[in-house]
Write a protein that holds these residues in place. Structure first.
Motif, PDB file in Angstrom:
ATOM      1  N   ASN A  79      36.920  45.100  46.910  1.00 36.97           N
ATOM      2  CA  ASN A  79      38.272  45.659  47.023  1.00 36.97           C
ATOM      3  C   ASN A  79      38.784  45.558  48.465  1.00 36.97           C
ATOM      4  O   ASN A  79      39.939  45.208  48.696  1.00 36.97           O
ATOM      5  CB  ASN A  79      38.263  47.114  46.567  1.00 36.97           C
ATOM      6  CG  ASN A  79      39.658  47.719  46.588  1.00 36.97           C
ATOM      7  OD1 ASN A  79      40.535  47.306  45.840  1.00 36.97           O
ATOM      8  ND2 ASN A  79      39.870  48.703  47.451  1.00 36.97           N
ATOM      9  N   SER A  83      42.201  43.818  49.633  1.00 39.07           N
ATOM     10  CA  SER A  83      43.233  44.855  49.718  1.00 39.07           C
ATOM     11  C   SER A  83      43.499  45.380  51.118  1.00 39.07           C
ATOM     12  O   SER A  83      44.518  46.023  51.349  1.00 39.07           O
ATOM     13  CB  SER A  83      42.849  46.046  48.826  1.00 39.07           C
ATOM     14  OG  SER A  83      42.793  45.668  47.480  1.00 39.07           O
ATOM     15  N   ASP A 110      42.259  39.491  43.330  1.00 38.43           N
ATOM     16  CA  ASP A 110      43.296  40.291  43.982  1.00 38.43           C
ATOM     17  C   ASP A 110      44.451  40.518  43.002  1.00 38.43           C
ATOM     18  O   ASP A 110      44.332  40.227  41.815  1.00 38.43           O
ATOM     19  CB  ASP A 110      43.760  39.612  45.279  1.00 38.43           C
ATOM     20  CG  ASP A 110      44.755  38.494  45.025  1.00 38.43           C
ATOM     21  OD1 ASP A 110      44.698  37.851  43.950  1.00 38.43           O
ATOM     22  OD2 ASP A 110      45.604  38.244  45.897  1.00 38.43           O
ATOM     23  N   THR A 172      41.845  44.119  41.743  1.00 38.35           N
ATOM     24  CA  THR A 172      41.917  45.307  42.594  1.00 38.35           C
ATOM     25  C   THR A 172      42.821  46.379  41.979  1.00 38.35           C
ATOM     26  O   THR A 172      42.644  47.565  42.228  1.00 38.35           O
ATOM     27  CB  THR A 172      42.463  44.946  43.983  1.00 38.35           C
ATOM     28  OG1 THR A 172      43.733  44.293  43.828  1.00 38.35           O
ATOM     29  CG2 THR A 172      41.509  44.017  44.720  1.00 38.35           C
ATOM     30  N   LYS A 173      43.815  45.932  41.194  1.00 42.92           N
ATOM     31  CA  LYS A 173      44.778  46.856  40.592  1.00 42.92           C
ATOM     32  C   LYS A 173      45.005  46.490  39.140  1.00 42.92           C
ATOM     33  O   LYS A 173      44.886  45.325  38.771  1.00 42.92           O
ATOM     34  CB  LYS A 173      46.114  46.799  41.360  1.00 42.92           C
ATOM     35  CG  LYS A 173      46.007  47.329  42.779  1.00 42.92           C
ATOM     36  CD  LYS A 173      47.359  47.213  43.499  1.00 42.92           C
ATOM     37  CE  LYS A 173      47.257  47.735  44.939  1.00 42.92           C
ATOM     38  NZ  LYS A 173      48.535  47.596  45.664  1.00 42.92           N
TER      39      LYS A 173
END
Length: 271
Positions: A79, A83, A110, A172-173
């Protein structure tokens, strides 16, 4: 080239992105975003090379680090890599933003792909591994552009009437879920071979489709296996590998899957 572009726009040729799309992407502080196995290993290990055996593939190196420092370390480190620094949207995503294909497969970790569709309703599918509650190795979210939020939905609620973003190696999201170490890949691939790596509606949708592989390293065993499982039933397609001579593994994968190699870098092809 015009024919390939039209196929991508109408959804009959599906973009399949790999780490190589970050080849020319640097953060605002000048550091390189990992774009291949070696650079990912260096990023995971604070810039230090590892033994030759571990440098073979980043999943192997990540497994060694996980055994020494714990799985949470690998999750947080992955991460952090993607990020913690600002970087411009890589060229391939800026290009996709112009016409927003109905289905994109992205094996990077990502959130660049999500930014492409941040103004549109879409569904996001991220990979997950090493869970005991279910065989399925994915989570499905629906994005509401008015609230800018993702909400989990059941696989039965997934439809193809809005764009679908498939990130099988995680992201990451909206949540940190990554397929990064050997143990992750073994678990994910085992369930993928059993048919649990993607929702059934995508298994139907992918029939007779072509793919364009952009930044995917077919010389690496793990990612050939990932690509093979996700594209079962493919009609053929294209790869972007700018080499005078392909490795035996690259050539075999391309030949057996009826893929035409376009001898260009990703950014060159886009231009």
């Amino acid at each position: 080239m015009d024919e390939v572009l039209q196929k991508i726009k109408d959804g009959t040729c599906i973009p399949f992105l790999g780490m190589g799309v970050f080849t020319n992407t640097k953060a605002t502080d000048g550091t390189q975003i990992p774009f291949d196995s070696d650079s990912m290993i260096l990023a995971l290990n604070n810039g230090r090379a590892m033994s030759e055996r571990l440098m073979y593939e980043y999943s192997r190196a990540a497994m060694s680090l996980e055994q020494r420092k714990g799985r949470e370390f690998i999750i947080q480190m992955t991460n952090h890599i993607f990020s913690s620094k600002e970087y411009e949207l890589p060229a391939v995503y800026q290009w996709l933003k112009e016409f927003k294909p109905p289905y994109v497969i992205d094996t990077t970790m990502d959130d660049s792909l999500q930014k492409v569709y941040e103004e549109d309703v879409h569904c996001l599918i991220t990979g997950i591994s090493r869970i005991t509650a279910d065989y399925d190795r994915f989570i499905i979210y629906k994005f509401d552009p008015s609230s800018k939020e993702y909400t989990k939905i059941e696989k039965e609620a997934l439809k193809t009437d809005a764009p679908i973003l498939f990130k099988p190696m995680g992201s990451t999201k909206p949540e940190m879920n990554f397929i990064v170490s050997d143990a992750d890949f073994v678990d994910w691939l085992t369930e993928a071979m059993g048919g649990y790596a993607m929702p059934n509606i995508l298994k139907e949708y992918r029939k007779d489709k072509e793919y364009i592989f952009m930044g995917v390293d077919f010389s690496r065993d793990t990612f050939r296996m990932v690509a093979n499982e996700i594209t079962i039933g493919l009609k053929g397609g294209y790869s972007l590998i700018n080499k005078d001579e392909l490795t035996k593994k690259e050539d075999k994968f391309i030949t057996t899957h009826n893929i035409t190699n376009i001898k260009q870098d990703v950014d060159e092809f886009i231009k």
